[in-house]
Design a protein around this motif. Structure first.
Motif, PDB file in Angstrom:
ATOM      1  N   SER A 156       0.807  -1.227   0.000  1.00 36.64           N
ATOM      2  CA  SER A 156       0.000   0.000   0.000  1.00 36.64           C
ATOM      3  C   SER A 156       0.837   1.273   0.000  1.00 36.64           C
ATOM      4  CB  SER A 156      -0.913   0.016   1.234  1.00 36.64           C
ATOM      5  OG  SER A 156      -1.721  -1.116   1.284  1.00 36.64           O
ATOM      6  N   ILE A 157       2.157   1.162  -0.155  1.00 33.57           N
ATOM      7  CA  ILE A 157       3.015   2.342  -0.032  1.00 33.57           C
ATOM      8  C   ILE A 157       2.785   3.371  -1.140  1.00 33.57           C
ATOM      9  CG2 ILE A 157       5.001   1.357  -1.235  1.00 33.57           C
ATOM     10  CD1 ILE A 157       6.787   2.880   0.791  1.00 33.57           C
ATOM     11  N   GLY A 158       2.502   2.930  -2.337  1.00 31.99           N
ATOM     12  CA  GLY A 158       2.282   3.862  -3.454  1.00 31.99           C
ATOM     13  C   GLY A 158       1.138   4.806  -3.155  1.00 31.99           C
ATOM     14  N   GLY A 159       1.414   6.101  -3.128  1.00 25.57           N
ATOM     15  CA  GLY A 159       0.384   7.100  -2.874  1.00 25.57           C
ATOM     16  C   GLY A 159       0.077   7.325  -1.403  1.00 25.57           C
ATOM     17  N   ALA A 160       0.658   6.539  -0.508  1.00 27.02           N
ATOM     18  CA  ALA A 160       0.398   6.708   0.924  1.00 27.02           C
ATOM     19  C   ALA A 160       1.134   7.940   1.450  1.00 27.02           C
ATOM     20  CB  ALA A 160       0.866   5.471   1.692  1.00 27.02           C
ATOM     21  N   THR A 161       0.548   8.573   2.449  1.00 27.41           N
ATOM     22  CA  THR A 161       1.239   9.688   3.092  1.00 27.41           C
ATOM     23  C   THR A 161       2.020   9.154   4.289  1.00 27.41           C
ATOM     24  OG1 THR A 161      -0.659  10.238   4.477  1.00 27.41           O
ATOM     25  CG2 THR A 161      -0.452  11.412   2.379  1.00 27.41           C
ATOM     26  N   ALA A 162       3.038   9.913   4.671  1.00 29.98           N
ATOM     27  CA  ALA A 162       3.916   9.506   5.764  1.00 29.98           C
ATOM     28  C   ALA A 162       4.240  10.707   6.635  1.00 29.98           C
ATOM     29  CB  ALA A 162       5.208   8.908   5.203  1.00 29.98           C
ATOM     30  N   ARG A 163       4.742  10.406   7.814  1.00 27.78           N
ATOM     31  CA  ARG A 163       5.283  11.420   8.709  1.00 27.78           C
ATOM     32  C   ARG A 163       6.798  11.274   8.680  1.00 27.78           C
ATOM     33  NH1 ARG A 163       1.203   9.099  10.621  1.00 27.78           N
ATOM     34  NH2 ARG A 163       2.314   7.540  11.874  1.00 27.78           N
ATOM     35  N   LEU A 164       7.479  12.388   8.499  1.00 26.73           N
ATOM     36  CA  LEU A 164       8.939  12.404   8.556  1.00 26.73           C
ATOM     37  C   LEU A 164       9.301  12.622  10.018  1.00 26.73           C
ATOM     38  CD1 LEU A 164      11.741  12.449   7.247  1.00 26.73           C
ATOM     39  CD2 LEU A 164      11.358  14.853   6.672  1.00 26.73           C
ATOM     40  N   ILE A 165       9.697  11.537  10.697  1.00 26.95           N
ATOM     41  CA  ILE A 165       9.894  11.652  12.143  1.00 26.95           C
ATOM     42  C   ILE A 165      11.318  12.012  12.535  1.00 26.95           C
ATOM     43  CG2 ILE A 165       7.930  10.194  12.700  1.00 26.95           C
ATOM     44  CD1 ILE A 165       9.959   7.991  13.370  1.00 26.95           C
ATOM     45  N   SER A 166      12.267  11.800  11.614  1.00 25.24           N
ATOM     46  CA  SER A 166      13.626  12.257  11.923  1.00 25.24           C
ATOM     47  C   SER A 166      14.429  12.435  10.643  1.00 25.24           C
ATOM     48  CB  SER A 166      14.353  11.292  12.868  1.00 25.24           C
ATOM     49  OG  SER A 166      14.684  10.103  12.208  1.00 25.24           O
ATOM     50  N   LEU A 167      15.399  13.303  10.729  1.00 22.60           N
ATOM     51  CA  LEU A 167      16.351  13.549   9.648  1.00 22.60           C
ATOM     52  C   LEU A 167      17.693  13.849  10.308  1.00 22.60           C
ATOM     53  CD1 LEU A 167      17.128  14.132   6.661  1.00 22.60           C
ATOM     54  CD2 LEU A 167      16.496  16.520   7.117  1.00 22.60           C
ATOM     55  N   THR A 168      18.704  13.057   9.942  1.00 20.86           N
ATOM     56  CA  THR A 168      20.051  13.274  10.477  1.00 20.86           C
ATOM     57  C   THR A 168      21.019  13.325   9.317  1.00 20.86           C
ATOM     58  OG1 THR A 168      19.448  11.973  12.428  1.00 20.86           O
ATOM     59  CG2 THR A 168      21.797  12.443  12.097  1.00 20.86           C
ATOM     60  N   ARG A 169      21.789  14.398   9.282  1.00 23.26           N
ATOM     61  CA  ARG A 169      22.842  14.534   8.276  1.00 23.26           C
ATOM     62  C   ARG A 169      24.176  14.280   8.959  1.00 23.26           C
ATOM     63  NH1 ARG A 169      20.619  20.441   7.312  1.00 23.26           N
ATOM     64  NH2 ARG A 169      20.788  20.156   9.551  1.00 23.26           N
ATOM     65  N   PRO A 170      25.174  13.821   8.222  1.00 21.66           N
ATOM     66  CA  PRO A 170      26.474  13.580   8.857  1.00 21.66           C
ATOM     67  C   PRO A 170      26.975  14.785   9.657  1.00 21.66           C
ATOM     68  CG  PRO A 170      26.472  12.601   6.692  1.00 21.66           C
ATOM     69  CD  PRO A 170      25.176  13.378   6.826  1.00 21.66           C
ATOM     70  N   ARG A 171      26.777  15.988   9.139  1.00 18.69           N
ATOM     71  CA  ARG A 171      27.270  17.177   9.848  1.00 18.69           C
ATOM     72  C   ARG A 171      26.520  17.437  11.150  1.00 18.69           C
ATOM     73  NH1 ARG A 171      25.024  21.720   5.705  1.00 18.69           N
ATOM     74  NH2 ARG A 171      22.860  21.667   6.377  1.00 18.69           N
ATOM     75  N   ASP A 172      25.320  16.841  11.311  1.00 21.97           N
ATOM     76  CA  ASP A 172      24.585  16.976  12.575  1.00 21.97           C
ATOM     77  C   ASP A 172      25.271  16.191  13.687  1.00 21.97           C
ATOM     78  OD1 ASP A 172      22.637  18.486  11.221  1.00 21.97           O
ATOM     79  OD2 ASP A 172      21.432  16.701  10.786  1.00 21.97           O
ATOM     80  N   ILE A 173      26.007  15.150  13.315  1.00 17.49           N
ATOM     81  CA  ILE A 173      26.708  14.293  14.264  1.00 17.49           C
ATOM     82  C   ILE A 173      28.134  14.787  14.478  1.00 17.49           C
ATOM     83  CG2 ILE A 173      27.581  11.947  14.637  1.00 17.49           C
ATOM     84  CD1 ILE A 173      25.210  10.997  12.906  1.00 17.49           C
ATOM     85  N   ASP A 174      28.757  15.196  13.376  1.00 14.61           N
ATOM     86  CA  ASP A 174      30.157  15.617  13.403  1.00 14.61           C
ATOM     87  C   ASP A 174      30.325  16.782  12.422  1.00 14.61           C
ATOM     88  OD1 ASP A 174      32.902  15.994  13.060  1.00 14.61           O
ATOM     89  OD2 ASP A 174      33.342  13.856  12.873  1.00 14.61           O
ATOM     90  N   PRO A 175      30.518  17.998  12.921  1.00 14.26           N
ATOM     91  CA  PRO A 175      30.632  19.169  12.049  1.00 14.26           C
ATOM     92  C   PRO A 175      31.735  19.057  10.990  1.00 14.26           C
ATOM     93  CG  PRO A 175      30.424  19.863  14.324  1.00 14.26           C
ATOM     94  CD  PRO A 175      30.581  18.368  14.337  1.00 14.26           C
ATOM     95  N   THR A 176      32.764  18.241  11.236  1.00  8.59           N
ATOM     96  CA  THR A 176      33.824  18.099  10.238  1.00  8.59           C
ATOM     97  C   THR A 176      33.345  17.317   9.015  1.00  8.59           C
ATOM     98  OG1 THR A 176      34.756  16.027  11.109  1.00  8.59           O
ATOM     99  CG2 THR A 176      35.592  18.107  12.044  1.00  8.59           C
ATOM    100  N   LEU A 177      32.157  16.716   9.109  1.00  8.28           N
ATOM    101  CA  LEU A 177      31.607  15.966   7.981  1.00  8.28           C
ATOM    102  C   LEU A 177      30.666  16.830   7.135  1.00  8.28           C
ATOM    103  CD1 LEU A 177      30.877  12.625   9.831  1.00  8.28           C
ATOM    104  CD2 LEU A 177      32.736  13.093   8.225  1.00  8.28           C
ATOM    105  N   GLY A 178      30.576  18.116   7.465  1.00 12.12           N
ATOM    106  CA  GLY A 178      29.728  19.033   6.722  1.00 12.12           C
ATOM    107  C   GLY A 178      30.357  19.418   5.397  1.00 12.12           C
ATOM    108  N   PRO A 179      29.670  20.289   4.666  1.00 15.83           N
ATOM    109  CA  PRO A 179      30.164  20.715   3.360  1.00 15.83           C
ATOM    110  C   PRO A 179      31.503  21.420   3.461  1.00 15.83           C
ATOM    111  CG  PRO A 179      28.083  21.815   3.915  1.00 15.83           C
ATOM    112  CD  PRO A 179      28.442  20.949   5.061  1.00 15.83           C
TER     113      PRO A 179
END
Length: 183
Positions: A156-179
């Motif tokens: 049933s995933i096609g067309g289903a809505t979702a909640r984005l409960i988390s987003l983590t980027r490498p730079r959020d964990i370690d600033p040296t991994l940022g751009p």
């Protein structure tokens, strides 16, 4: 309720000696980011039941490094599927619907723009999700997001809505991994 974790492969080398994009390997920074994300996932996220992954070298390296860093939290049910290599959002939904089976949670390791589009296609653009707004700007290499779907079956995933409960980027964990910043 179904949970889908989206891990974009970490930073890769720009060129590969074979000349094929599929064969590009992770850069040193990418390997560090994959390890950091694996530790984060292992500590902060309930274990996933199944892994679906692109067979591209950079996706596989990211996954292997992240799994090592996850330790006991690493899922054991792993499926590589060529359709996930540079897949569109619709193709990703198709693979998840076909291979999700009875798993309540899936870790999907693949590429952009497909992963970003999965978030943008399933999470409503109604101004209520600050995290969605971040994804709309950029879903960087190594980023990890979790979507929750109020569905009983992956078919049933096609067309289903979702909640984005988390987003983590490498730079959020370690600033040296940022751009990289030009000086």
């Amino acid at each position: 309720m179904k949970r889908l974790g989206l891990l974009r492969h970490a930073k890769s080398e720009e060129d590969q000696s074979s000349g094929y994009d599929f064969d590009r390997e992770l850069s040193a920074k990418g390997r560090r980011a994959a390890e950091a994300m694996g530790r984060h996932i292992g500590k902060k996220v309930a274990p996933f039941d199944r892994i679906l992954a692109s067979p591209a070298r950079r996706a596989q390296e990211t996954l292997n490094i992240a799994l090592d860093a996850m330790g006991k939290a690493a899922p054991v049910d792993r499926i590589e599927d060529r359709r996930l290599y540079l897949a569109t959002s619709d193709s990703i939904d198709e693979v998840v619907a076909q291979l999700g089976g009875d798993a309540d949670s899936i870790l999907l390791v693949a590429h952009n723009p497909g992963l970003e589009d999965v978030v943008l296609d399933h999470v409503p653009n109604d101004g209520s999700s600050r995290l969605r707004d971040i994804v709309a700007v950029k879903y960087p290499t190594g980023a990890f997001a979790i979507l929750e779907f109020d569905i009983d079956d992956w078919s049933s995933i096609g067309g289903a809505t979702a909640r984005l409960i988390s987003l983590t980027r490498p730079r959020d964990i370690d600033p040296t991994l940022g751009p990289e910043i030009a000086r």
